[in-house]
Design a protein around this motif. Structure first.
Motif, short mmCIF file in Angstrom:
data_model
loop_
_atom_site.label_atom_id
_atom_site.label_comp_id
_atom_site.label_asym_id
_atom_site.label_seq_id
_atom_site.Cartn_x
_atom_site.Cartn_y
_atom_site.Cartn_z
N LEU A 191 -40.64 -10.64 -21.34
CA LEU A 191 -39.84 -9.71 -22.13
C LEU A 191 -39.25 -8.65 -21.22
O LEU A 191 -39.90 -8.18 -20.28
N ARG A 192 -38.03 -8.23 -21.51
CA ARG A 192 -37.41 -7.18 -20.70
C ARG A 192 -38.02 -5.84 -21.06
O ARG A 192 -38.23 -5.53 -22.25
N LEU A 193 -38.31 -5.04 -20.05
CA LEU A 193 -38.96 -3.75 -20.29
C LEU A 193 -38.04 -2.82 -21.06
O LEU A 193 -36.82 -2.77 -20.83
N THR A 194 -38.63 -2.07 -21.98
CA THR A 194 -37.87 -1.14 -22.82
C THR A 194 -38.28 0.32 -22.59
O THR A 194 -37.88 1.20 -23.35
N GLY A 195 -39.06 0.56 -21.54
CA GLY A 195 -39.46 1.93 -21.26
C GLY A 195 -40.89 2.20 -21.71
O GLY A 195 -41.63 1.30 -22.12
N GLU A 196 -41.26 3.44 -21.63
CA GLU A 196 -42.63 3.85 -21.99
C GLU A 196 -42.91 3.53 -23.46
O GLU A 196 -42.12 3.86 -24.34
N VAL A 197 -44.01 2.87 -23.70
CA VAL A 197 -44.37 2.48 -25.06
C VAL A 197 -44.81 3.70 -25.85
O VAL A 197 -45.71 4.42 -25.43
N PRO A 198 -44.18 3.96 -26.99
CA PRO A 198 -44.55 5.13 -27.80
C PRO A 198 -46.00 5.02 -28.29
O PRO A 198 -46.53 3.94 -28.53
N ALA A 199 -46.64 6.16 -28.41
CA ALA A 199 -48.01 6.19 -28.92
C ALA A 199 -48.00 5.86 -30.41
O ALA A 199 -47.00 6.02 -31.10
N GLY A 200 -49.12 5.39 -30.92
CA GLY A 200 -49.20 5.06 -32.35
C GLY A 200 -49.54 3.60 -32.56
O GLY A 200 -49.48 2.78 -31.64
N SER A 201 -49.89 3.26 -33.77
CA SER A 201 -50.36 1.91 -34.07
C SER A 201 -49.37 1.12 -34.93
O SER A 201 -49.72 0.08 -35.47
N SER A 202 -48.15 1.62 -35.10
CA SER A 202 -47.17 0.90 -35.92
C SER A 202 -46.86 -0.46 -35.32
O SER A 202 -46.83 -0.63 -34.09
N ALA A 203 -46.65 -1.44 -36.18
CA ALA A 203 -46.29 -2.77 -35.70
C ALA A 203 -44.97 -2.70 -34.95
O ALA A 203 -44.07 -1.95 -35.33
#
Length: 356
Positions: free
Chosen positions: A91-103
């Motif tokens: 998968l192409r990187l999309t940046g820092e993964v946001p915090a949280g548990s949302s799908a």
């Protein structure tokens, strides 16, 4: 007695035809040499332009992709190049993964979803992630047809369990479903039997050596710099250089794509993820009214099929027109950062998502 006299006009006509043909050949040779002399480099270098173009494309494509027996090809895991980074899952990187548990949101599509010609952070899935504050998986793959896009969504949805699936496409992706091979890479395709899609060319064979894909004309006219120059001026290099194999007549792809929306509807039911089908546009749409009319017709028909299946749809055309400068939203063939930002905002609005 008069037979020799009767044959004389025929022999004279044959001689004239031979002289004309000889003059044409001599003229073409002079044009070939003159054009080569104008560049100097090709006066002494006589490559086969078709073979070389296909070889370069193959080397580039096999560097960025790996063969996949089900999909044809997928991004090479851990691939890196200036502005492009692929993770270990392809998968192409999309940046820092946001915090949280949302799908997460799963974005599938072709090169417009992948974000050709822009850096990772400028592709619309990465910009969507920043807008909504929720992880977006960029699973776009350059060169995919609509059939491959649907297959990739079906493959990845069970693995990542997304809350939403965004299916991006351009009208040419519909045409690509009529092909067994595109740009030298074999792909899966479907035949239609009644209202059923029957998979073909699976498992997909590996990419063929470009030297084995040349026909008689490629092996002869491929050496002509003059012919290459003419094809370029006529805008026909795409098909001349490209190694494509068509298996269905033009127009069949529209039926195939429509039937594939039923697969997306089933994926929506089985995964619980909302599916949004998004229409993007080739830059030629803004240059050629006749081309634009056909592309709009194909796009509208596919979106209508998706709506009948209970899928949400988004047509970006009017929003792009509303910018008053749609042609400026592209680098060359793909959207620039500004164009991708527009798509990201439209997708966020269509999904009803706000920053978390």
């Amino acid at each position: 007695m008069n037979k020799p006299d009767a044959q004389r006009p025929r022999s004279q006509a044959a001689a004239r035809i031979a002289m004309i043909l000889g003059g044409i050949v001599a003229g073409l040779i002079l044009l070939e040499l003159g054009l080569r002399a104008s560049t100097w480099v090709y006066l002494f270098n006589w490559p086969n332009f078709v073979r070389d173009a296909r070889t370069v494309h193959t080397e580039r494509d096999t560097g960025r992709h790996i063969h996949d027996a089900r999909l044809g090809h997928t991004p090479r895991p851990a691939y890196a190049a200036p502005g492009i980074a692929i993770d270990a899952d392809g998968l192409r990187l999309t940046g820092e993964v946001p915090a949280g548990s949302s799908a997460p949101i799963l974005a599938v599509g072709d090169s417009f979803t992948f974000g050709e010609e822009v850096a990772d952070a400028e592709a619309w899935p990465a910009q969507l992630q920043r807008i909504v504050g929720r992880r977006v998986l960029n699973a776009g793959v350059s060169g995919y047809g609509f059939d491959q896009i649907v297959l990739r969504a079906e493959e990845l949805a069970p693995r990542y369990k997304p809350g939403a699936i965004v299916v991006g496409f351009i009208a040419d992706d519909i045409r690509r479903t009529e092909m067994r091979r595109l740009w030298g890479a074999d792909k899966p395709y479907y035949d239609i039997e009644g209202q059923t899609l029957v998979p073909r060319n699976v498992p997909v064979p590996p990419r063929a050596d470009p030297r084995t894909t040349l026909n008689f004309w490629h092996r002869t006219l491929g050496y002509s710099f003059l012919f290459d120059f003419m094809m370029q001026r006529l805008g026909l290099l795409y098909d001349w250089f490209g190694d494509h194999i068509r298996v269905h007549p033009p127009g069949t792809g529209e039926r195939i794509a429509c039937l594939l929306t039923a697969r997306l509807a089933e994926l929506q039911r089985s995964s619980g993820a909302r599916v949004l089908v998004v229409a993007e546009y080739d830059p030629v749409v803004w240059d050629d009214p006749a081309f634009a009319a056909k592309q709009r017709e194909m796009t509208g028909a596919l979106l209508a099929c998706a709506q009948k299946q209970g899928l949400a749809t988004l047509d970006s055309y009017n929003a792009m027109v509303g910018t008053s400068k749609p042609r400026q939203l592209y680098v060359q063939w793909h959207m620039n950062g500004e164009g991708n930002a527009l798509i990201a905002r439209l997708v966020a609005k269509s999904l009803g998502l706000k920053a978390e």
